[in-house]
Design an enzyme around this catalytic site. Structure first.
Site, PDB file in Angstrom:
ATOM      1  N   ARG A  54       0.828  -1.211   0.000  1.00 26.10           N
ATOM      2  CA  ARG A  54       0.000   0.000   0.000  1.00 26.10           C
ATOM      3  C   ARG A  54       0.860   1.258   0.000  1.00 26.10           C
ATOM      4  O   ARG A  54       0.524   2.268  -0.568  1.00 26.10           O
ATOM      5  CB  ARG A  54      -0.899   0.021   1.248  1.00 26.10           C
ATOM      6  CG  ARG A  54      -2.329  -0.344   0.924  1.00 26.10           C
ATOM      7  CD  ARG A  54      -3.126  -0.418   2.176  1.00 26.10           C
ATOM      8  NE  ARG A  54      -2.367  -1.187   3.199  1.00 26.10           N
ATOM      9  CZ  ARG A  54      -2.761  -1.356   4.428  1.00 26.10           C
ATOM     10  NH1 ARG A  54      -3.881  -0.813   4.842  1.00 26.10           N
ATOM     11  NH2 ARG A  54      -2.062  -2.059   5.288  1.00 26.10           N
ATOM     12  N   HIS A 191      -5.468 -24.000   5.102  1.00 23.71           N
ATOM     13  CA  HIS A 191      -4.091 -24.499   5.198  1.00 23.71           C
ATOM     14  C   HIS A 191      -3.982 -25.808   5.986  1.00 23.71           C
ATOM     15  O   HIS A 191      -3.001 -26.523   5.863  1.00 23.71           O
ATOM     16  CB  HIS A 191      -3.141 -23.424   5.750  1.00 23.71           C
ATOM     17  CG  HIS A 191      -3.198 -23.243   7.235  1.00 23.71           C
ATOM     18  ND1 HIS A 191      -4.162 -22.505   7.860  1.00 23.71           N
ATOM     19  CD2 HIS A 191      -2.399 -23.728   8.220  1.00 23.71           C
ATOM     20  CE1 HIS A 191      -3.946 -22.544   9.168  1.00 23.71           C
ATOM     21  NE2 HIS A 191      -2.891 -23.267   9.411  1.00 23.71           N
ATOM     22  N   LYS A 195      -1.494 -29.648   5.485  1.00 26.00           N
ATOM     23  CA  LYS A 195      -0.552 -30.191   6.483  1.00 26.00           C
ATOM     24  C   LYS A 195      -0.274 -31.653   6.140  1.00 26.00           C
ATOM     25  O   LYS A 195      -1.190 -32.390   5.775  1.00 26.00           O
ATOM     26  CB  LYS A 195      -1.149 -30.091   7.896  1.00 26.00           C
ATOM     27  CG  LYS A 195      -1.186 -28.651   8.434  1.00 26.00           C
ATOM     28  CD  LYS A 195      -1.826 -28.637   9.813  1.00 26.00           C
ATOM     29  CE  LYS A 195      -2.058 -27.230  10.325  1.00 26.00           C
ATOM     30  NZ  LYS A 195      -0.864 -26.574  10.837  1.00 26.00           N
ATOM     31  N   GLU A 229      -5.075 -24.183  21.438  1.00 35.15           N
ATOM     32  CA  GLU A 229      -3.878 -23.350  21.306  1.00 35.15           C
ATOM     33  C   GLU A 229      -3.529 -22.714  22.643  1.00 35.15           C
ATOM     34  O   GLU A 229      -4.419 -22.345  23.419  1.00 35.15           O
ATOM     35  CB  GLU A 229      -4.108 -22.250  20.269  1.00 35.15           C
ATOM     36  CG  GLU A 229      -4.363 -22.789  18.873  1.00 35.15           C
ATOM     37  CD  GLU A 229      -4.479 -21.673  17.835  1.00 35.15           C
ATOM     38  OE1 GLU A 229      -3.546 -21.527  17.047  1.00 35.15           O
ATOM     39  OE2 GLU A 229      -5.488 -20.958  17.827  1.00 35.15           O
ATOM     40  N   HIS A 253     -11.369 -25.380   9.359  1.00 34.04           N
ATOM     41  CA  HIS A 253     -10.373 -26.439   9.571  1.00 34.04           C
ATOM     42  C   HIS A 253     -10.980 -27.705  10.203  1.00 34.04           C
ATOM     43  O   HIS A 253     -10.747 -28.811   9.739  1.00 34.04           O
ATOM     44  CB  HIS A 253      -9.249 -25.954  10.495  1.00 34.04           C
ATOM     45  CG  HIS A 253      -8.558 -24.699  10.023  1.00 34.04           C
ATOM     46  ND1 HIS A 253      -8.400 -24.380   8.702  1.00 34.04           N
ATOM     47  CD2 HIS A 253      -7.963 -23.697  10.715  1.00 34.04           C
ATOM     48  CE1 HIS A 253      -7.726 -23.227   8.605  1.00 34.04           C
ATOM     49  NE2 HIS A 253      -7.464 -22.797   9.812  1.00 34.04           N
ATOM     50  N   LYS A 341      -8.346 -20.548  22.302  1.00 33.53           N
ATOM     51  CA  LYS A 341      -7.067 -19.856  22.450  1.00 33.53           C
ATOM     52  C   LYS A 341      -6.778 -19.656  23.933  1.00 33.53           C
ATOM     53  O   LYS A 341      -7.691 -19.676  24.759  1.00 33.53           O
ATOM     54  CB  LYS A 341      -7.131 -18.501  21.743  1.00 33.53           C
ATOM     55  CG  LYS A 341      -7.310 -18.648  20.231  1.00 33.53           C
ATOM     56  CD  LYS A 341      -6.608 -17.566  19.484  1.00 33.53           C
ATOM     57  CE  LYS A 341      -6.780 -17.709  17.990  1.00 33.53           C
ATOM     58  NZ  LYS A 341      -5.712 -18.435  17.323  1.00 33.53           N
TER      59      LYS A 341
END
Ligand code: BG6
Length: 477
Positions: A54, A191, A195, A229, A253, A341
């Site tokens: 940007r 993603h 894996k 996590e 996921h 989390k």
């Protein structure tokens, strides 16, 4: 999965256009993945990377130092020759991604690359940008005719999740992308699918007769898929406030993992056949008929509101849902999906607990696919303790990637970029899958939204909210 085609297609001259080159994802994941692919010789000889910033092209130096930092952290070394080569492939452009005029300038740059090398390059547009500008960017690409494929030279668009924030917005996004790009050009990145341990799920299930024979309601008692996590939201306040745990991770996921774990065998290990079976499974997932609190719960870690500077925030940082699959082979097998989390440990894994059909009650047999950390597969069995008595105890049989295979596992984003260049859609979500995943969770999303339900508070570094732990335990007893 399409691996033979990679050798061929990776020789294709390619221009990779990265929108959002100064953003977190590009810096932490994409450029380091490009470094690794370059280091291992996996990139085509004729590759140009157009990095869209940007502001100030000095941003490129920041990218390069970030790659260096990542490599030093991961491998304790960063080869200056590879780093310099990577930098030489990158052409920084300053542009406003929502300004149509800038796209004609971009087109000139891309045409210039083709002329320079005297060959038409396939073009990959990677949108590492906030979801709020997916639609305008795609519309600008379309209006500048950057979507048009000529003489079989590919134009592909790569989009990061989340694809929408509920069923209606996902439909809207899918429809608006389809006005400019066809399904074979659209790559929706999840993603997790890239894996290594996740790619192994289908091989493990369908190419081991022993596993195949017990993989159904007669053999399996319940399944627990989790992405727990220790990290908190790591300063990504805007991103997280617009999503929450259910939309950020569970809807994409974890449902994709569930599909891979429970789908029928594909007729071939190739993209179309795999997506067909995955889609069939996702279509059969059902929420229980119990009151919602008994199968879905959400929590927020203490201190989150201060962190995002929103004292009213009702965004969850933890979500758990118990689901079932309405197919004869899976009838009565509960599946718990859980993510959060700032929990007490990191664990992304799939735990499959086998049925004790004879009620011997000597302990459960459990198979755990460890996605991360410590990638591998573990089977828990019961064994007699050595000695003169007959006491038993659980023991583990382990397969670990580290010891079973030499060399390094490609990181998920290396695989994503590799397949982007190869044009292999196997490890990406189709529009039908995305919609099916939203459809499954729509009642939960609506209930939480309509009832203005407040997420249960939990302490940082704990096991999660009490209600969530209750749902987890409800399947184990
Ligand atoms: C991303 C989520 O998709 O996955 C993040 O947006 C999450 O919130 C991350 O931390 C987890 O990925 P991984 O590969 O570290 O398990």
């Amino acid at each position: 999965m399409g691996s033979n085609s990679h050798l061929q297609t990776l020789s294709n001259p390619t221009t990779l256009v990265i929108f959002g080159a100064s953003g977190n994802l590009a810096q932490i994941k994409l450029f380091p993945a490009l470094y690794e692919l370059l280091a291992y010789g996996h990139l085509p000889e004729r590759l140009s990377i157009v990095a869209i910033f940007r502001q100030s092209s000095a941003a490129l130096d920041t990218v390069m130092s970030q790659v260096e930092v990542t490599m030093l952290r991961q491998h304790r070394e960063c080869d200056p020759v590879i780093l310099a080569r990577l930098k030489s492939l990158i052409r920084p452009i300053i542009m406003d991604s929502t300004n149509q005029e800038d796209y004609y300038r971009l087109r000139d740059v891309l045409d210039g690359i083709d002329h320079e090398f005297n060959v038409a390059h396939q073009r990959i547009f990677y949108l590492a940008i906030p979801p709020s500008i997916f639609k305008p960017v795609i519309a600008c690409l379309g209006a500048a005719e950057l979507n048009k494929e000529y003489d079989g030279v590919a134009r592909r668009i790569f989009i990061e999740k989340p694809f929408g924030s509920d069923l209606a917005s996902a439909r809207d996004l899918i429809d608006s992308i389809k006005t400019h790009f066809e399904e074979h050009q659209i790559y929706r990145i999840d993603h997790y699918l890239a894996k290594e341990t996740v790619q192994n799920i289908l091989t493990f299930r369908f190419q081991n007769p022993l596993i195949r024979s017990i993989w159904n309601r007669d053999g399996i008692d319940y399944i627990h898929i989790r992405a727990l996590e220790k990290i908190d939201i790591e300063g990504r306040s805007d991103f997280y406030e617009s999503l929450g745990a259910l939309r950020d991770l569970l809807q994409s996921h974890l449902l994709q993992l569930m599909a891979l774990i429970m789908m029928d065998a594909p007729t071939a290990m190739e993209s179309h056949a795999i997506h067909e079976q995955k889609n069939a499974l996702l279509g059969a997932i059902k929420l229980p008929t119990e009151p919602i609190d008994e199968f879905a719960n959400r929590g927020q870690y203490e201190g989150y509101r201060e962190e995002v500077n929103n004292p009213e925030s009702q965004v969850e940082t933890y979500a758990i849902v118990k689901l079932g699959v309405d197919l004869p082979e899976w009838h009565g097998v509960p599946v718990v999906l859980e993510t959060g989390k700032a929990l007490d440990h990191k664990d992304t894994s799939i735990e499959v607990v086998f049925r004790d059909r004879h009620n011997i009650d000597s302990g459960r047999n459990t198979l755990t696919i460890h996605v991360q950390p410590d990638e591998g597969i573990e089977l828990q069995l019961t064994a007699k303790s050595p000695g003169f008595g007959y006491e038993t105890r659980p023991v583990s049989m382990n397969f670990s990637y580290n010891t079973a295979f030499e060399g390094k596992n490609p990181e998920a984003y290396e695989r994503v970029l590799f397949d982007a260049i190869a044009g292999d859609q196997t490890l990406f979500s189709t529009s039908a899958e995305v919609l099916a995943c939203w459809e499954i969770l729509e009642p939960v999303i609506q209930t939480w939204r309509n009832h203005n339900s407040i997420p249960e508070s939990y302490a940082k570094g704990s096991e999660g909210p009490v209600g969530g732990i209750g749902i987890r335990k409800s399947v184990t007893t």
